[in-house]
Design a protein around this motif. Structure first.
Motif, short mmCIF file in Angstrom:
data_model
loop_
_atom_site.label_atom_id
_atom_site.label_comp_id
_atom_site.label_asym_id
_atom_site.label_seq_id
_atom_site.Cartn_x
_atom_site.Cartn_y
_atom_site.Cartn_z
N GLU A 1 0.82 -1.21 0.00
CA GLU A 1 0.00 0.00 0.00
C GLU A 1 0.86 1.26 0.00
O GLU A 1 0.54 2.23 -0.69
N ARG A 2 1.96 1.23 0.79
CA ARG A 2 2.86 2.38 0.79
C ARG A 2 3.48 2.57 -0.60
O ARG A 2 3.61 3.71 -1.08
N GLU A 3 3.85 1.48 -1.22
CA GLU A 3 4.45 1.55 -2.57
C GLU A 3 3.44 2.15 -3.56
O GLU A 3 3.80 3.01 -4.37
N MET B 1 3.70 5.67 -5.63
CA MET B 1 3.55 5.74 -7.09
C MET B 1 2.47 6.76 -7.46
O MET B 1 2.65 7.53 -8.41
N ARG B 2 1.36 6.76 -6.72
CA ARG B 2 0.30 7.73 -6.98
C ARG B 2 0.81 9.15 -6.78
O ARG B 2 0.53 10.04 -7.59
N LYS C 1 3.86 10.19 -6.98
CA LYS C 1 4.82 10.52 -8.03
C LYS C 1 4.10 10.89 -9.33
O LYS C 1 4.46 11.87 -9.98
N ARG C 2 3.06 10.12 -9.67
CA ARG C 2 2.27 10.46 -10.87
C ARG C 2 1.58 11.80 -10.71
O ARG C 2 1.55 12.60 -11.65
N GLN C 3 1.04 12.06 -9.53
CA GLN C 3 0.37 13.33 -9.27
C GLN C 3 1.35 14.50 -9.38
O GLN C 3 1.04 15.52 -9.97
N HIS C 4 2.54 14.30 -8.84
CA HIS C 4 3.56 15.34 -8.92
C HIS C 4 3.96 15.59 -10.37
O HIS C 4 4.10 16.75 -10.80
N THR C 5 4.12 14.51 -11.13
CA THR C 5 4.47 14.65 -12.54
C THR C 5 3.37 15.41 -13.29
O THR C 5 3.66 16.26 -14.13
N LEU C 6 2.12 15.09 -12.97
CA LEU C 6 1.01 15.78 -13.61
C LEU C 6 1.01 17.27 -13.27
O LEU C 6 0.83 18.13 -14.16
#
Length: 173
Positions: A80-82, A86-87, A89-94
């Motif tokens: 769950e932490r992983e 990942m979520r 990181k994707r949100q930051h990239t967005l």
């Protein structure tokens, strides 16, 4: 119950060599132990030890189950932490992509308005660098679009087109 009764309660085939070997071993053990009374005393002496070993074995199994449950819970929490990382990181990239895209569009609109103003089409320059620039920046950078922004953009576009219609010389015939 006597040993004769025991023999009568079990029906073994007489010709089977395994059964005859088993009977011979049982007779030897019975003779060495001193009869059924000695065997009963020996079993009663061993029974508490067997019960303790059984309890110890049950506790070990319970501890193994608990350890397995903890390991499963830890692995589930790690997964769950992983996924959360990942979520994020994707949100930051967005968000970063939106920030860069908003900056590029805003700069492009500014340069386009300057170019258009130099060409003498000032009403289009006003539309490019007016409220529409603010609305686009707000949309891409802040990820928000308010109705007031859209109202301001539409009013600005209407005002610029009205000014352009008034400022144009009449067509020559």
């Amino acid at each position: 119950m006597s040993s004769e009764d025991h023999r009568a309660s079990f029906s073994f085939p007489e010709g089977d060599p395994l059964v005859s070997v088993g009977r011979e071993i049982a007779r030897q053990w019975g003779a060495n132990l001193g009869g059924p009374e000695s065997l009963r005393i020996a079993v009663e002496a061993v029974e508490p030890q067997l019960k303790r070993e059984h309890q110890i074995h049950l506790r070990r199994l319970e501890m193994q189950r608990e350890a397995s449950a903890r390991a499963d819970e830890n692995s589930r929490a790690a997964a769950e932490r992983e996924m959360q990382m990942m979520r994020e990181k994707r949100q930051h990239t967005l968000w970063i992509t939106g920030l860069y895209l908003g900056a590029v569009i805003s700069i492009a609109m500014l340069f386009a308005s300057i170019y258009v103003a130099m060409q003498g089409v000032w009403w289009l320059a006003i539309m490019l660098c007016g409220p529409s620039l603010v609305a686009m920046g707000k949309l891409y950078v802040l990820r928000r679009s308010d109705t007031d922004d859209m109202r301001a953009v539409s009013q600005s576009a209407r005002a610029a087109t009205n000014a352009a219609d008034q400022a144009q010389p009449p067509p020559t015939v």
